[in-house]
Enzyme design. Structure first.
Site, PDB file in Angstrom:
ATOM      1  N   TYR A  14      11.519  22.423  19.652  1.00 53.77           N
ATOM      2  CA  TYR A  14      10.684  23.850  19.747  1.00 53.77           C
ATOM      3  C   TYR A  14      10.212  24.004  21.287  1.00 53.77           C
ATOM      4  O   TYR A  14      10.171  23.028  22.274  1.00 53.77           O
ATOM      5  CB  TYR A  14       9.452  23.624  18.873  1.00 53.77           C
ATOM      6  CG  TYR A  14       8.805  25.034  18.515  1.00 53.77           C
ATOM      7  CD1 TYR A  14       9.468  25.692  17.546  1.00 53.77           C
ATOM      8  CD2 TYR A  14       7.419  25.207  19.047  1.00 53.77           C
ATOM      9  CE1 TYR A  14       8.704  27.013  17.100  1.00 53.77           C
ATOM     10  CE2 TYR A  14       7.088  26.410  18.480  1.00 53.77           C
ATOM     11  CZ  TYR A  14       7.565  27.100  17.744  1.00 53.77           C
ATOM     12  OH  TYR A  14       7.140  28.334  17.551  1.00 53.77           O
ATOM     13  N   ASN A  18       7.566  35.897  16.000  1.00 52.78           N
ATOM     14  CA  ASN A  18       7.414  35.464  17.605  1.00 52.78           C
ATOM     15  C   ASN A  18       8.459  35.923  18.744  1.00 52.78           C
ATOM     16  O   ASN A  18       9.577  35.671  18.312  1.00 52.78           O
ATOM     17  CB  ASN A  18       7.545  33.771  17.481  1.00 52.78           C
ATOM     18  CG  ASN A  18       7.120  33.167  18.835  1.00 52.78           C
ATOM     19  OD1 ASN A  18       7.067  33.818  19.759  1.00 52.78           O
ATOM     20  ND2 ASN A  18       6.434  31.952  18.582  1.00 52.78           N
ATOM     21  N   TYR A  36       1.612  28.398   4.693  1.00 56.15           N
ATOM     22  CA  TYR A  36       2.422  28.742   5.794  1.00 56.15           C
ATOM     23  C   TYR A  36       2.807  27.170   6.519  1.00 56.15           C
ATOM     24  O   TYR A  36       3.976  27.075   6.631  1.00 56.15           O
ATOM     25  CB  TYR A  36       2.071  29.913   6.583  1.00 56.15           C
ATOM     26  CG  TYR A  36       3.154  30.282   7.783  1.00 56.15           C
ATOM     27  CD1 TYR A  36       4.132  31.244   7.574  1.00 56.15           C
ATOM     28  CD2 TYR A  36       2.999  29.725   9.177  1.00 56.15           C
ATOM     29  CE1 TYR A  36       4.915  31.667   8.538  1.00 56.15           C
ATOM     30  CE2 TYR A  36       3.777  30.120   9.906  1.00 56.15           C
ATOM     31  CZ  TYR A  36       4.919  30.931   9.872  1.00 56.15           C
ATOM     32  OH  TYR A  36       5.486  31.242  10.749  1.00 56.15           O
ATOM     33  N   SER A  44      10.114  30.902  14.210  1.00 55.99           N
ATOM     34  CA  SER A  44       8.669  31.499  13.557  1.00 55.99           C
ATOM     35  C   SER A  44       9.239  32.857  13.380  1.00 55.99           C
ATOM     36  O   SER A  44       9.536  33.507  14.391  1.00 55.99           O
ATOM     37  CB  SER A  44       7.624  31.095  14.561  1.00 55.99           C
ATOM     38  OG  SER A  44       7.348  29.818  14.655  1.00 55.99           O
ATOM     39  N   ALA A  97       4.174  24.274   4.389  1.00 57.60           N
ATOM     40  CA  ALA A  97       5.594  24.322   4.203  1.00 57.60           C
ATOM     41  C   ALA A  97       6.333  23.714   5.314  1.00 57.60           C
ATOM     42  O   ALA A  97       7.543  23.131   5.125  1.00 57.60           O
ATOM     43  CB  ALA A  97       5.929  25.740   3.874  1.00 57.60           C
ATOM     44  N   GLU A  98       5.700  23.969   6.464  1.00 53.08           N
ATOM     45  CA  GLU A  98       6.480  23.586   7.794  1.00 53.08           C
ATOM     46  C   GLU A  98       6.265  21.989   7.910  1.00 53.08           C
ATOM     47  O   GLU A  98       7.192  21.392   8.703  1.00 53.08           O
ATOM     48  CB  GLU A  98       6.096  24.214   8.925  1.00 53.08           C
ATOM     49  CG  GLU A  98       6.554  25.457   8.844  1.00 53.08           C
ATOM     50  CD  GLU A  98       6.367  26.205  10.162  1.00 53.08           C
ATOM     51  OE1 GLU A  98       5.510  26.160  10.945  1.00 53.08           O
ATOM     52  OE2 GLU A  98       6.827  27.738  10.176  1.00 53.08           O
TER      53      GLU A  98
END
Length: 232
Positions: A199, A37, A175, A34, A178-179
């Site tokens: 993650y 981040n 945003y 990200s 798209a992920e």
């Protein structure tokens, strides 16, 4: 499922019914990075990749770069200022990723690092994106979680107590949208036999999609999720 820690201080916890088996298969790992981040330091990225290249045949690192300019413009930046700010953020992300790859040495040959925007016109991504768009129209729970993630992304950038304007909401939704395909079917997007989305925490979309839901949009059978957290 048991959380385990490697000698390098990387803790790994498969999340979802099939994720342990896909982790053991070791076909492919995806790390989403990200922008903005602070968790994603050079050392954490290097440690995560080092763990992944020992376990997986192929590793992809994808950093978010979609809708960032639109987001800043919606937050009040002039177009030129928004472009410059995003360019600076992306340079910082790429510098940390490149540094982590350098730290890996020859093992970095099995890591592919690309921005999310590189996939937007690829057939596999477009196919999965079409499926998620359809699901968002009919799957109320999915849409609710997606909206909450978008608002959480926005809330960090608004004044305390401030309400987002419509343009800000649209940019934040773009945003997250798209992920979303990478949570659902990374193997289709990247041509992998199976994939584990890695993650450092369970994102709300990950909790919903890999939490054993029986109706609505679900990940492909060969799509897994793992919490891969690194000390700094």
């Amino acid at each position: 499922m048991t959380c385990r820690e490697t000698d390098q201080g990387v803790s790994v916890l498969p999340f979802g019914a099939s994720s342990e088996g896909l982790l053991q298969r070791g076909d492919h790992a995806l790390f989403g990075v990200s922008t903005g981040n602070s968790y994603f330091s050079r050392r954490r990225l290097a440690d995560g990749m080092a763990w992944a290249v020992e376990r997986f045949a192929v590793v992809d690192v994808v950093h978010a770069d979609v809708a960032l300019e639109a987001m800043l413009e919606a937050l009040g930046y002039e177009r030129g200022a928004a472009r410059r700010s995003v360019a600076k953020q992306l340079r910082g992300v790429r510098r940390r990723i490149d540094g982590a790859l350098e730290d890996l040495g020859t093992a970095a040959e099995r890591v592919r690092a690309r921005p999310l925007s590189d996939f937007l016109d690829q057939p596999g991504y477009r196919d999965v994106r079409a499926r998620t768009r359809t699901a968002l129209r009919t799957d109320l729970e999915l849409r609710s979680v997606r909206d909450a993630m978008a608002y959480q992304f926005l809330a960090k950038r608004l004044q305390p107590g401030g309400l987002p304007a419509p343009a800000q909401v649209q940019a934040a939704l773009a945003y997250v949208d798209a992920e979303l395909p990478f949570f659902v079917d990374t193997p289709r997007i990247l041509g992998a036999a199976s994939s584990v989305h890695c993650y450092h925490t369970v994102l709300p979309l990950g909790r919903l999609l890999f939490g054993g839901r029986r109706t609505g949009l679900r990940p492909a059978d060969n799509q897994g999720y793992a919490i891969v957290a690194c000390r700094d």
